[in-house]
Design a protein around this motif. Structure first.
Motif, mmCIF file in Angstrom:
data_model
loop_
_atom_site.group_PDB
_atom_site.id
_atom_site.type_symbol
_atom_site.label_atom_id
_atom_site.label_comp_id
_atom_site.label_asym_id
_atom_site.label_seq_id
_atom_site.Cartn_x
_atom_site.Cartn_y
_atom_site.Cartn_z
ATOM 1 N N PHE A 110 44.550 85.386 75.091
ATOM 2 C CA PHE A 110 44.909 86.547 74.268
ATOM 3 C C PHE A 110 46.361 86.384 73.855
ATOM 4 O O PHE A 110 47.205 85.994 74.655
ATOM 5 N N GLN A 111 46.637 86.696 72.593
ATOM 6 C CA GLN A 111 48.024 86.585 72.129
ATOM 7 C C GLN A 111 48.283 87.580 71.012
ATOM 8 O O GLN A 111 47.438 87.804 70.141
ATOM 9 N N GLU A 112 49.459 88.194 71.061
ATOM 10 C CA GLU A 112 49.873 89.137 70.028
ATOM 11 C C GLU A 112 51.344 88.887 69.731
ATOM 12 O O GLU A 112 52.186 88.950 70.631
ATOM 13 N N GLU A 113 51.662 88.577 68.475
ATOM 14 C CA GLU A 113 53.018 88.182 68.097
ATOM 15 C C GLU A 113 54.025 89.312 68.268
ATOM 16 O O GLU A 113 55.153 89.096 68.686
ATOM 17 N N TYR A 114 53.639 90.523 67.919
ATOM 18 C CA TYR A 114 54.559 91.664 68.000
ATOM 19 C C TYR A 114 53.881 92.778 68.784
ATOM 20 O O TYR A 114 53.225 93.658 68.214
ATOM 21 N N TYR A 115 54.045 92.724 70.081
ATOM 22 C CA TYR A 115 53.394 93.719 70.930
ATOM 23 C C TYR A 115 54.312 94.922 71.104
ATOM 24 O O TYR A 115 55.451 94.798 71.575
ATOM 25 N N GLN A 116 53.815 96.099 70.743
ATOM 26 C CA GLN A 116 54.554 97.334 70.885
ATOM 27 C C GLN A 116 54.400 97.895 72.291
ATOM 28 O O GLN A 116 53.306 97.884 72.860
ATOM 29 N N SER A 117 55.476 98.373 72.850
ATOM 30 C CA SER A 117 55.460 98.904 74.204
ATOM 31 C C SER A 117 54.410 99.997 74.364
ATOM 32 O O SER A 117 54.249 100.868 73.499
ATOM 33 N N ASP A 118 53.662 99.920 75.458
ATOM 34 C CA ASP A 118 52.661 100.909 75.869
ATOM 35 C C ASP A 118 51.397 100.911 75.012
ATOM 36 O O ASP A 118 50.559 101.811 75.154
ATOM 37 N N ALA A 119 51.231 99.917 74.155
ATOM 38 C CA ALA A 119 49.982 99.814 73.390
ATOM 39 C C ALA A 119 48.865 99.323 74.303
ATOM 40 O O ALA A 119 49.061 98.422 75.126
ATOM 41 N N GLN A 120 47.691 99.942 74.185
ATOM 42 C CA GLN A 120 46.558 99.585 75.030
ATOM 43 C C GLN A 120 46.003 98.214 74.637
ATOM 44 O O GLN A 120 45.876 97.900 73.447
ATOM 45 N N ILE A 121 45.670 97.384 75.626
ATOM 46 C CA ILE A 121 45.148 96.044 75.393
ATOM 47 C C ILE A 121 43.749 95.961 75.989
ATOM 48 O O ILE A 121 43.562 96.167 77.190
ATOM 49 N N ASP A 122 42.775 95.664 75.159
ATOM 50 C CA ASP A 122 41.383 95.553 75.609
ATOM 51 C C ASP A 122 41.112 94.124 76.068
ATOM 52 O O ASP A 122 41.165 93.183 75.280
ATOM 53 N N LEU A 123 40.809 93.964 77.351
ATOM 54 C CA LEU A 123 40.526 92.648 77.926
ATOM 55 C C LEU A 123 39.117 92.589 78.497
ATOM 56 O O LEU A 123 38.805 91.766 79.365
ATOM 57 N N SER A 124 38.243 93.457 78.020
ATOM 58 C CA SER A 124 36.888 93.554 78.560
ATOM 59 C C SER A 124 36.067 92.291 78.310
ATOM 60 O O SER A 124 35.048 92.070 78.959
ATOM 61 N N ASN A 125 36.509 91.438 77.366
ATOM 62 C CA ASN A 125 35.782 90.207 77.068
ATOM 63 C C ASN A 125 36.150 89.064 78.011
ATOM 64 O O ASN A 125 35.528 88.002 77.973
ATOM 65 N N LEU A 126 37.138 89.267 78.869
ATOM 66 C CA LEU A 126 37.572 88.206 79.779
ATOM 67 C C LEU A 126 36.789 88.256 81.082
ATOM 68 O O LEU A 126 36.376 89.322 81.539
ATOM 69 N N ASN A 127 36.609 87.097 81.676
ATOM 70 C CA ASN A 127 35.933 87.015 82.966
ATOM 71 C C ASN A 127 36.831 87.554 84.076
ATOM 72 O O ASN A 127 38.057 87.619 83.937
ATOM 73 N N LYS A 128 36.230 87.930 85.190
ATOM 74 C CA LYS A 128 37.006 88.378 86.334
ATOM 75 C C LYS A 128 37.826 87.217 86.891
ATOM 76 O O LYS A 128 37.406 86.068 86.859
ATOM 77 N N GLY A 129 39.014 87.528 87.378
ATOM 78 C CA GLY A 129 39.855 86.488 87.952
ATOM 79 C C GLY A 129 41.324 86.777 87.790
ATOM 80 O O GLY A 129 41.733 87.892 87.440
ATOM 81 N N VAL A 130 42.138 85.738 88.036
ATOM 82 C CA VAL A 130 43.596 85.854 87.971
ATOM 83 C C VAL A 130 44.094 85.263 86.656
ATOM 84 O O VAL A 130 43.667 84.178 86.241
ATOM 85 N N PHE A 131 45.003 85.982 86.007
ATOM 86 C CA PHE A 131 45.592 85.546 84.749
ATOM 87 C C PHE A 131 47.114 85.691 84.833
ATOM 88 O O PHE A 131 47.633 86.421 85.687
ATOM 89 N N LEU A 132 47.810 84.985 83.960
ATOM 90 C CA LEU A 132 49.252 85.149 83.804
ATOM 91 C C LEU A 132 49.517 85.926 82.526
ATOM 92 O O LEU A 132 48.984 85.592 81.471
ATOM 93 N N VAL A 133 50.326 86.964 82.639
ATOM 94 C CA VAL A 133 50.723 87.755 81.479
ATOM 95 C C VAL A 133 52.185 87.418 81.179
ATOM 96 O O VAL A 133 53.063 87.627 82.023
ATOM 97 N N GLN A 134 52.432 86.900 79.993
ATOM 98 C CA GLN A 134 53.763 86.418 79.623
ATOM 99 C C GLN A 134 54.291 87.204 78.437
ATOM 100 O O GLN A 134 53.617 87.329 77.416
ATOM 101 N N LEU A 135 55.486 87.739 78.582
ATOM 102 C CA LEU A 135 56.139 88.487 77.514
ATOM 103 C C LEU A 135 57.427 87.759 77.147
ATOM 104 O O LEU A 135 58.247 87.466 78.017
ATOM 105 N N GLN A 136 57.566 87.435 75.865
ATOM 106 C CA GLN A 136 58.714 86.665 75.409
ATOM 107 C C GLN A 136 59.440 87.419 74.307
ATOM 108 O O GLN A 136 58.834 87.912 73.358
#
Length: 268
Positions: free
Chosen positions: A229-255
């Protein structure tokens, strides 16, 4: 006659297999454990390619400050090699503590030229990442420092500058390493830890992230290093739908600008 053919097949088989592995298979990446590091028992590309590994300083560069890395922070890493006779380049790079233990987490580049190797404890080239520009080749990726104090971390790399003759002869293997100590500056300071807040974690299919920047690039990465999942301009507190991802551990990176922060996310 049958025995004679069997003899020639047995004689040629080892040579054919060596050419197959050296000339074809490893174009798609190192088999793992060939970085030249102590944890890899010093093994490099010379295990499959003829020649002696040559140490070359300055091939590995990062944006880790001179004062050292900060635990949990993510840094840019670049590996570059030059050889006038090379038609293709390949590599493996890893990071280890003073005892030879693999440390940190590598994140592959978005250009498709790198992939994880050696049980996700190292990074290597892909079949798309072997073609030089002129007589040089560069690979860029990121590395997240371990979350606990491990002391000095050393990056080790082995690069195969191959002459592309279809065999194992005439190639040059270049090794390099660079070390960084852990920084004691800024540890425990609130701004470092408060770069962004993510909730809920664990998540059951959606999250939101609060951050303090006007523009921020958001990437979510699975344990194989793939950006899911990637979003070039993510606005603070915007809801992110990740229901299509499998269960497990992910890394969330904000740059944002020159700062990168990474946190672990559990999806249940």
């Amino acid at each position: 006659m049958k025995n004679k053919y069997s003899f020639f097949i047995a004689l040629l088989a080892p040579t054919a297999m060596a050419l197959f592995f050296a000339g074809t298979l490893f174009h798609g990446g190192s088999p793992g454990g060939k970085s030249g590091s102590p944890g890899d028992n010093g093994a490099t590309c010379t295990q499959c390619h003829a020649g002696t590994a040559t140490q070359q300083d300055g091939m590995i560069s990062t944006n880790i400050p001179e004062l050292g890395y900060v635990t949990g922070e993510t840094y840019e890493v670049m590996l570059s090699a030059t050889d006038a006779d090379a038609g293709r380049f390949g590599f493996e790079l890893t990071a280890e503590d003073a005892d030879g233990n693999k440390v940190g987490q590598f994140i592959i580049s978005a250009d498709g030229q790198t992939q994880l190797a050696n049980g996700n404890k190292a990074i290597t080239h892909t079949a798309s990442g072997i073609t030089p520009v002129g007589d040089s080749k560069e690979w860029a990726f990121t590395w997240t420092a371990p979350s606990t104090d491990v002391g000095i971390v050393t990056f080790y790399s082995a690069v195969n500058a191959a002459n592309n003759n279809g065999g194992t002869s005439g190639d040059q293997v270049l090794t390099s390493n660079v070390s960084y100590d852990e920084s004691t500056i800024g540890i425990g300071e609130e701004p470092l830890e408060a770069f962004f807040n993510m909730s809920p974690n664990p998540s059951f299919g959606s999250i939101k992230i609060s951050h303090e920047y006007n523009d921020a690039k958001l990437s979510i990465i699975d344990i194989s290093g793939k950006i899911v999942f990637q979003e070039e301009y993510y606005q603070s507190d915007a809801q992110i739908d990740l229901s299509n991802l499998n269960k497990g551990v992910f890394l969330v990176q904000l740059q944002s600008k020159n700062q990168v922060k990474t946190k672990k996310l559990m999806i249940k």
